[in-house]
Scaffold this motif. Structure first.
Motif, short mmCIF file in Angstrom:
data_model
loop_
_atom_site.label_atom_id
_atom_site.label_comp_id
_atom_site.label_asym_id
_atom_site.label_seq_id
_atom_site.Cartn_x
_atom_site.Cartn_y
_atom_site.Cartn_z
N VAL A 4 0.84 -1.19 0.00
CA VAL A 4 0.00 0.00 0.00
C VAL A 4 0.87 1.25 0.00
O VAL A 4 0.63 2.19 -0.73
N LEU A 5 1.91 1.23 0.81
CA LEU A 5 2.81 2.38 0.92
C LEU A 5 4.25 1.88 0.85
O LEU A 5 4.76 1.31 1.81
N PRO A 6 4.91 2.06 -0.29
CA PRO A 6 6.31 1.67 -0.37
C PRO A 6 7.15 2.43 0.67
O PRO A 6 6.79 3.53 1.08
N TYR A 7 8.25 1.84 1.07
CA TYR A 7 9.12 2.38 2.13
C TYR A 7 9.56 3.81 1.79
O TYR A 7 10.37 4.02 0.87
N PRO A 8 9.05 4.82 2.49
CA PRO A 8 9.33 6.22 2.14
C PRO A 8 10.82 6.59 2.11
O PRO A 8 11.24 7.30 1.20
N PRO A 9 11.65 6.15 3.07
CA PRO A 9 13.07 6.53 2.97
C PRO A 9 13.73 6.04 1.68
O PRO A 9 14.60 6.72 1.14
N ALA A 10 13.30 4.89 1.17
CA ALA A 10 13.88 4.39 -0.08
C ALA A 10 13.50 5.29 -1.25
O ALA A 10 14.31 5.50 -2.17
N ALA A 11 12.31 5.84 -1.23
CA ALA A 11 11.89 6.76 -2.29
C ALA A 11 12.77 8.01 -2.29
O ALA A 11 13.25 8.45 -3.34
N VAL A 12 13.01 8.55 -1.11
CA VAL A 12 13.85 9.75 -1.00
C VAL A 12 15.29 9.41 -1.36
O VAL A 12 15.95 10.15 -2.10
N ARG A 13 15.78 8.29 -0.85
CA ARG A 13 17.16 7.86 -1.16
C ARG A 13 17.34 7.73 -2.67
O ARG A 13 18.29 8.26 -3.24
N ASP A 14 16.41 7.04 -3.33
CA ASP A 14 16.54 6.83 -4.76
C ASP A 14 16.44 8.14 -5.54
O ASP A 14 17.11 8.32 -6.56
N PHE A 15 15.61 9.06 -5.08
CA PHE A 15 15.54 10.37 -5.73
C PHE A 15 16.88 11.09 -5.61
O PHE A 15 17.43 11.58 -6.60
N PHE A 16 17.44 11.15 -4.41
CA PHE A 16 18.72 11.85 -4.21
C PHE A 16 19.84 11.23 -5.04
O PHE A 16 20.74 11.92 -5.50
N ARG A 17 19.79 9.92 -5.24
CA ARG A 17 20.84 9.25 -6.02
C ARG A 17 20.80 9.62 -7.49
O ARG A 17 21.72 9.30 -8.23
N THR A 18 19.74 10.30 -7.93
CA THR A 18 19.64 10.71 -9.34
C THR A 18 20.02 12.17 -9.55
O THR A 18 19.96 12.66 -10.68
N VAL A 19 20.40 12.87 -8.50
CA VAL A 19 20.67 14.31 -8.60
C VAL A 19 22.18 14.57 -8.54
O VAL A 19 22.78 14.51 -7.46
N PRO A 20 22.80 14.84 -9.70
CA PRO A 20 24.25 15.04 -9.72
C PRO A 20 24.75 16.14 -8.79
O PRO A 20 25.85 16.04 -8.25
N GLU A 21 23.95 17.17 -8.58
CA GLU A 21 24.37 18.25 -7.67
C GLU A 21 24.68 17.71 -6.27
O GLU A 21 25.56 18.21 -5.59
N LEU A 22 23.98 16.65 -5.87
CA LEU A 22 24.21 16.04 -4.57
C LEU A 22 25.23 14.90 -4.66
O LEU A 22 26.12 14.78 -3.82
N THR A 23 25.14 14.08 -5.71
CA THR A 23 26.06 12.95 -5.83
C THR A 23 27.49 13.37 -6.16
O THR A 23 28.41 12.58 -6.02
N ASP A 24 27.68 14.61 -6.59
CA ASP A 24 29.04 15.13 -6.76
C ASP A 24 29.72 15.31 -5.41
O ASP A 24 30.94 15.31 -5.31
N ILE A 25 28.93 15.46 -4.34
CA ILE A 25 29.46 15.66 -2.99
C ILE A 25 29.43 14.35 -2.21
O ILE A 25 30.39 13.99 -1.54
N VAL A 26 28.30 13.66 -2.28
CA VAL A 26 28.11 12.40 -1.56
C VAL A 26 27.87 11.30 -2.60
O VAL A 26 26.87 11.34 -3.31
#
Length: 144
Positions: A4-26
């Motif tokens: 019914v509700l996928p694991y919310p932290p995984a949704a945020v984690r996966d979103f952040f992993r697609t943003v080069p502005e953040l993945t250039d640092i972490v």
């Protein structure tokens, strides 16, 4: 089993992993849910569940907590002067560094165009509060 509700932290984690502005640092592998890395040699991000509100199981408003963490400055200064990690982080106070990472992440999730998809669900983000600096001394003095 239907989720019914996928694991919310995984949704945020996966979103952040697609943003080069953040993945250039972490790096992608250091944007995670669950436990921190075994060795802390550079900044990392933990995304954890906080609370999920809403009466309808299909219309929930989950809140997650993002924790930006970094080792003490001495960790970087112990590296050779030409090491890319030392060059990138060796002149910034760790408290300021984690503040900047958390603030950037909050801005990025809020700026996300309308919503993003995760496991057949639409998600949108909003910055609720923070950043907050909490010193983690469970691994020894000075771990941020």
């Amino acid at each position: 089993m239907r989720k019914v509700l996928p694991y919310p932290p995984a949704a945020v984690r996966d979103f952040f992993r697609t943003v080069p502005e953040l993945t250039d640092i972490v790096p992608i592998e250091l944007i995670r849910t669950g436990k921190p890395p075994r060795e802390i040699t550079r900044p990392y991000i933990l995304v954890r569940p906080l609370v999920t509100t809403g009466k309808d199981p299909l219309l929930k408003s989950p809140i997650v907590q993002l924790e930006a963490c970094a080792p003490p400055l001495e960790t970087y200064l112990a590296l050779p002067a030409d090491d890319p990690i030392r060059i990138m982080f060796g002149s910034t106070d760790p408290e300021e560094l984690v503040w900047d990472i958390a603030a950037l992440a909050g801005e990025l999730i809020t700026r996300a165009k309308n919503s993003f998809q995760f496991r057949n669900s639409n998600w949108k983000g909003a910055w609720i509060e923070g950043p907050l600096i909490i010193e983690d001394t469970s691994r020894g003095e000075g771990q941020l």
